[in-house]
Scaffold this motif. Structure first.
Motif, PDB file in Angstrom:
ATOM      1  N   LEU A 269       0.818  -1.216   0.000  1.00 56.91           N
ATOM      2  CA  LEU A 269       0.000   0.000   0.000  1.00 56.91           C
ATOM      3  C   LEU A 269       0.855   1.271   0.000  1.00 56.91           C
ATOM      4  N   ASP A 270       2.174   1.119   0.107  1.00 60.82           N
ATOM      5  CA  ASP A 270       3.077   2.269   0.177  1.00 60.82           C
ATOM      6  C   ASP A 270       3.913   2.328  -1.099  1.00 60.82           C
ATOM      7  N   ALA A 271       3.561   3.245  -1.997  1.00 61.03           N
ATOM      8  CA  ALA A 271       4.258   3.328  -3.284  1.00 61.03           C
ATOM      9  C   ALA A 271       5.678   3.847  -3.130  1.00 61.03           C
ATOM     10  N   GLU A 272       5.926   4.716  -2.153  1.00 63.73           N
ATOM     11  CA  GLU A 272       7.248   5.309  -1.984  1.00 63.73           C
ATOM     12  C   GLU A 272       8.230   4.376  -1.298  1.00 63.73           C
ATOM     13  N   GLY A 273       7.727   3.481  -0.458  1.00 65.53           N
ATOM     14  CA  GLY A 273       8.605   2.572   0.243  1.00 65.53           C
ATOM     15  C   GLY A 273       9.214   3.197   1.481  1.00 65.53           C
ATOM     16  N   PRO A 274       9.879   2.397   2.310  1.00 64.13           N
ATOM     17  CA  PRO A 274      10.443   2.905   3.574  1.00 64.13           C
ATOM     18  C   PRO A 274      11.664   3.782   3.342  1.00 64.13           C
ATOM     19  N   ARG A 275      11.867   4.748   4.248  1.00 64.07           N
ATOM     20  CA  ARG A 275      13.011   5.652   4.178  1.00 64.07           C
ATOM     21  C   ARG A 275      13.781   5.600   5.489  1.00 64.07           C
ATOM     22  N   PRO A 276      15.031   5.158   5.452  1.00 62.76           N
ATOM     23  CA  PRO A 276      15.846   5.178   6.678  1.00 62.76           C
ATOM     24  C   PRO A 276      16.257   6.594   7.035  1.00 62.76           C
ATOM     25  N   PHE A 277      16.605   6.815   8.275  1.00 63.16           N
ATOM     26  CA  PHE A 277      17.088   8.123   8.736  1.00 63.16           C
ATOM     27  C   PHE A 277      18.190   7.887   9.752  1.00 63.16           C
ATOM     28  N   ARG A 278      19.008   8.913   9.971  1.00 68.81           N
ATOM     29  CA  ARG A 278      20.191   8.781  10.813  1.00 68.81           C
ATOM     30  C   ARG A 278      20.100   9.714  12.016  1.00 68.81           C
ATOM     31  N   VAL A 279      20.603   9.216  13.168  1.00 68.16           N
ATOM     32  CA  VAL A 279      20.630   9.977  14.415  1.00 68.16           C
ATOM     33  C   VAL A 279      22.025   9.833  15.022  1.00 68.16           C
ATOM     34  N   ASP A 280      22.555  10.938  15.571  1.00 70.57           N
ATOM     35  CA  ASP A 280      23.849  10.878  16.249  1.00 70.57           C
ATOM     36  C   ASP A 280      23.771   9.917  17.428  1.00 70.57           C
ATOM     37  N   PHE A 281      24.797   9.076  17.528  1.00 74.15           N
ATOM     38  CA  PHE A 281      24.837   8.077  18.602  1.00 74.15           C
ATOM     39  C   PHE A 281      26.297   7.916  19.004  1.00 74.15           C
ATOM     40  N   VAL A 282      26.670   8.513  20.151  1.00 74.54           N
ATOM     41  CA  VAL A 282      28.070   8.601  20.561  1.00 74.54           C
ATOM     42  C   VAL A 282      28.244   7.919  21.913  1.00 74.54           C
ATOM     43  N   PRO A 283      29.493   7.702  22.341  1.00 75.67           N
ATOM     44  CA  PRO A 283      29.720   7.055  23.631  1.00 75.67           C
ATOM     45  C   PRO A 283      28.966   7.743  24.774  1.00 75.67           C
ATOM     46  N   GLY A 284      28.329   6.917  25.579  1.00 79.80           N
ATOM     47  CA  GLY A 284      27.514   7.407  26.692  1.00 79.80           C
ATOM     48  C   GLY A 284      26.037   7.483  26.366  1.00 79.80           C
ATOM     49  N   ASP A 285      25.687   7.532  25.082  1.00 80.77           N
ATOM     50  CA  ASP A 285      24.284   7.587  24.686  1.00 80.77           C
ATOM     51  C   ASP A 285      23.628   6.214  24.861  1.00 80.77           C
ATOM     52  N   GLN A 286      22.300   6.272  25.037  1.00 80.32           N
ATOM     53  CA  GLN A 286      21.512   5.047  25.143  1.00 80.32           C
ATOM     54  C   GLN A 286      20.280   5.171  24.251  1.00 80.32           C
ATOM     55  N   ILE A 287      19.894   4.059  23.670  1.00 77.13           N
ATOM     56  CA  ILE A 287      18.656   3.995  22.893  1.00 77.13           C
ATOM     57  C   ILE A 287      17.837   2.823  23.411  1.00 77.13           C
ATOM     58  N   LEU A 288      16.602   3.116  23.768  1.00 76.08           N
ATOM     59  CA  LEU A 288      15.680   2.089  24.254  1.00 76.08           C
ATOM     60  C   LEU A 288      14.651   1.812  23.169  1.00 76.08           C
TER      61      LEU A 288
END
Length: 352
Positions: A269-288
């Motif tokens: 149903l999505d003609a454009e398709g998925p688009r990845p994106f980038r986020v800064d991720f440096v020592p000490g950072d956490q992602i949940l």
């Protein structure tokens, strides 16, 4: 919660005897003209709510004895009204015992189905590596307490030649069917994470796997992440709750995608398709990364769990301890057994 369960159990245990005692007092006080005698059958009727058929039969025997005594006291022994009351008590007792047997069989079947699904789910959701590339990894999975509500939460961490690739997702639906879909999607991810050049190609492999397995309007939400040595994380969000970013300076925010993709299984149903994106991720950072069993958990007042406000709880030096603290806070907020599975995957960037 355990105290409340004990109180409910105690109440249900006492209720049949309390009801029979009340009926006996009222019948003895009001006399035979009012016709309260058949209400003695409420005792075995309430006994059916909890306990085995043997307990229902025991309460029924006590009810018959009480009904007989009251019939004698009311000079109804040998009369049609007395026999009718005794027949009512006996009939309710037999019916209650049958219901108790059927309920026990159903509970046994549900427990068996749940145990099979849990074993299958645990085999699929194998332990993730504690160290992967530049990351420390911790995972928490809390099963829903409701019977036969094994969910389709999934997670995996793969150290590939192109970086550490991660998935957290949630298949729509419950039970063994959802577990089967989890197996297909995880199998596709584990292969694609090693073979494909980027997250878009990995996503395409997952989409094909989801289309084969999911029927009708069912789908699977998911977040894909790729961490390399470039001090950034690339993400692709398929309609999943946004991950939480926690930085050492106290910044806590949700990582909202510029354009979220449709859930897996609905890609046509999505003609454009998925688009990845980038986020800064440096020592000490956490992602949940987490499933909606976390973000949609409610307290007694119906308020959702304020995950963004609780991000600073992830301050323990050990990521597993940090995640355990957050999980304990989630359970305390809910003040009741969770109604949906809750999976959390913590990525902590610790450098080389």
């Amino acid at each position: 919660m355990a105290e409340q369960a004990r109180q409910r159990s105690l109440t249900l245990s006492i209720l049949p005897f309390a009801v029979m005692a009340i009926v006996a007092v009222i019948d003895f006080t009001a006399g035979p003209g009012v016709g309260f005698l058949p209400l003695v059958s409420l005792g075995p009727a309430f006994a059916t709510l909890a306990g085995s058929w043997r307990r229902t039969a025991l309460v029924g025997a006590l009810a018959l004895a009480l009904c007989t005594e009251l019939a004698i006291q009311n000079d109804l022994w040998g009369e049609r009204r007395g026999y009718t009351a005794l027949a009512s008590v006996a009939g309710v007792t037999v019916a209650g015992a049958i219901v108790a047997i059927a309920r026990q069989r159903r509970m046994t079947e549900l427990a068996h189905v749940r145990s099979v699904a849990e074993v299958a789910q645990r085999v699929l959701l194998r332990p993730v590596p504690r160290h992967a590339g530049n990351l420390r990894v911790a995972v928490s999975y809390t099963s829903a307490a409701a019977e036969a509500r094994i969910g389709g939460d999934l997670y995996e961490v793969v150290a590939s030649p192109r970086g550490v690739r991660v998935i957290v997702g949630d298949v729509q639906g419950k039970g063994l069917e959802a577990v089967e879909t989890v197996a297909d999607i995880l199998g596709a991810f584990r292969e694609a994470a090693h073979d494909e050049a980027d997250l878009v190609a990995v996503s395409a492999r997952l989409e094909r796997a989801a289309e084969r397995q999911l029927t009708g309007e069912k789908f699977c939400t998911a977040v894909l992440a790729e961490v390399t040595d470039k001090r950034s994380v690339t993400m692709l969000n398929h309609g999943h709750p946004p991950p939480l970013l926690v930085r050492p300076d106290g910044e806590v925010r949700l990582i909202e995608p510029p354009r979220p993709a449709l859930p897996l299984g609905l890609g046509a149903l999505d003609a454009e398709g998925p688009r990845p994106f980038r986020v800064d991720f440096v020592p000490g950072d956490q992602i949940l990364l987490y499933t909606d069993g976390v973000s949609e958990s409610r307290d007694r007042a119906g308020r959702f769990y304020p995950l963004e406000e609780r991000g600073l709880l992830l301050k323990e030096p050990d990521p597993e301890d940090a995640l355990a603290t957050l999980r304990a806070d989630l359970v305390e907020h809910s003040a009741a057994p969770l109604h949906d599975d809750a999976a959390m995957l913590l990525l902590r960037y610790h450098g080389a």
